[in-house]
Design a protein around this motif. Structure first.
Motif, short mmCIF file in Angstrom:
data_model
loop_
_atom_site.label_atom_id
_atom_site.label_comp_id
_atom_site.label_asym_id
_atom_site.label_seq_id
_atom_site.Cartn_x
_atom_site.Cartn_y
_atom_site.Cartn_z
N THR A 1 0.81 -1.22 0.00
CA THR A 1 0.00 0.00 0.00
C THR A 1 0.84 1.26 0.00
N ALA A 2 1.80 1.34 0.92
CA ALA A 2 2.61 2.56 1.02
C ALA A 2 3.44 2.79 -0.23
N ALA A 3 3.93 1.71 -0.84
CA ALA A 3 4.74 1.86 -2.06
C ALA A 3 3.90 2.40 -3.20
N ALA B 1 15.63 8.73 -4.86
CA ALA B 1 16.67 8.03 -4.12
C ALA B 1 16.31 7.93 -2.64
N ALA B 2 15.85 9.04 -2.07
CA ALA B 2 15.49 9.04 -0.65
C ALA B 2 14.30 8.14 -0.39
N ALA C 1 14.18 4.75 1.90
CA ALA C 1 13.29 4.67 3.06
C ALA C 1 12.41 3.44 2.98
N ARG C 2 11.91 3.13 1.77
CA ARG C 2 11.07 1.95 1.60
C ARG C 2 11.86 0.68 1.83
N PHE C 3 13.10 0.63 1.36
CA PHE C 3 13.93 -0.57 1.49
C PHE C 3 14.16 -0.90 2.97
N GLY C 4 14.14 0.12 3.80
CA GLY C 4 14.36 -0.11 5.22
C GLY C 4 13.14 -0.58 5.99
N THR C 5 11.98 -0.67 5.34
CA THR C 5 10.77 -1.09 6.05
C THR C 5 10.69 -2.61 6.11
#
Length: 275
Positions: free
Chosen positions: A216-218, A242-243, A247-251
């Motif tokens: 959902t967030a993506a 990039a940011a 940030a998504r990769f860290g979820t």
């Protein structure tokens, strides 16, 4: 079947109905069918109010924009405006109200699917294009008609329409008394899908639920990046991309999905090696 909460006790009397299901699916329904859902001053205020509710509520993760009656939206209710003694300043003020709602929804990180039928005319084109994905019935027709009554485009039409179909085609629609069929609108890129009328509501909900049931967030951040990107320098967009992906990769959600993708990829590679 998910429960749905109607957020206003007077919703049945409102020009735009608004409800949110327990799983975060919001529905905005234009509800002036006798006026082909043309927007008057009161409906303009309602539109802005709901737009801010959607943008400010993190529990709302997808939106369906649809309409009651035979038409999606005939634009502004010029008959009501002309018979009420409204001035040009009144019309400008109302346009600013609607524009605030359009900007709020378009630049939010909540994906929106529009389900359109019948006529989409004048400012109705801009309201429709506030959505990120548009499904239309095979009988839907798209027209400008601003110049027919001596007016100029508003409700985001001069920005959202060229962004969707290109400047030349936007001018063809705005500078001629031309009606686009659903098939032509699909060819031009104005809409995403055509479905039979009985399937319209179900198809729009199915699309919205892919957003809710997926990452959902993506989906929301992808929508935000695209919508903001048109108005910013390229390098600013690259920095934001990039940011955002970092940030998504860290979820936890992304890590789980990436791990599943990697495992599936390794499995396919081993399968191919043994052939």
């Amino acid at each position: 079947m998910t429960a749905t909460t109607v957020l206003d006790s007077t919703a049945a009397e409102d020009s735009i109905l608004f409800a949110v299901s327990d799983d975060g699916l919001a529905r905005m329904t234009f509800n002036r069918p006798a006026r082909l859902n043309a927007m008057d001053f009161a409906m303009a205020e309602r539109w802005r109010e709901i737009a801010h509710r959607v943008a400010d509520d993190p529990g709302i993760t997808a939106v369906i924009l649809d309409a009651a009656g035979p038409a999606f939206c005939a634009g502004g209710d010029v008959v009501a405006m002309s018979t009420s003694g409204a001035t040009g300043d009144d019309v400008t003020a109302s346009a600013h109200v609607i524009h605030d709602g359009i900007r709020t929804l378009a630049l939010s990180d909540t994906p929106i699917v529009a389900a359109v039928q019948g006529a989409v005319a004048g400012g109705g084109l801009g309201l429709m294009l506030t959505a990120d994905y548009i499904v239309a019935t095979d009988a839907t027709r798209f027209v400008s008609r601003y110049a027919n009554i001596g007016l100029t485009p508003d409700l985001g039409v001069t920005t959202l329409l060229p962004a969707a179909i290109g400047q030349r085609r936007a001018l063809q629609l705005l500078l001629q008394d031309r009606t686009l069929t659903a098939e032509e609108a699909l060819e031009w890129g104005l809409i995403a899908e055509i479905v039979p009328a009985p399937d319209l509501a179900a198809r729009a909900e199915a699309i919205a639920r892919t957003w809710i049931d997926g990452a959902t967030a993506a989906f929301g951040q992808a929508k935000r990046l695209v919508r903001h990107g048109a108005d910013r320098p390229f390098e600013v967009n690259l920095d934001d991309e990039a940011a955002t992906i970092g940030a998504r990769f860290g979820t936890e959600e992304a890590r789980t999905r990436v791990a599943a993708f990697a495992a599936a990829s390794r499995s396919r590679s081993r399968s191919e090696e043994t052939r």
